[in-house]
Design a protein around this motif. Sequence first.
Motif: not given
Length: 70
Positions: A13-14, A18-20, A46-47, A59-60
Amino acid sequence: MPDRPVRQPRRVTITKDGPMLVEGPVEVVLDDGSSVVSDRFTVALCVCHRSRSFPWCDTSHRGRTKRRSV
């Protein structure tokens, strides 16, 4: 010929800004050839490369906002 179990595709899920999210367990191969494994049912990758625990999202990305060019 032995029967092979049918493999179901992993759900990825993209998320916007936010993250993948990837259904686990997963093995992630990094650009240096090393790999990391997680057996969690869902992992956040993390992307944005801001995570201190890369490739896992910490969550940076929430701490910074994108600048708008005027």
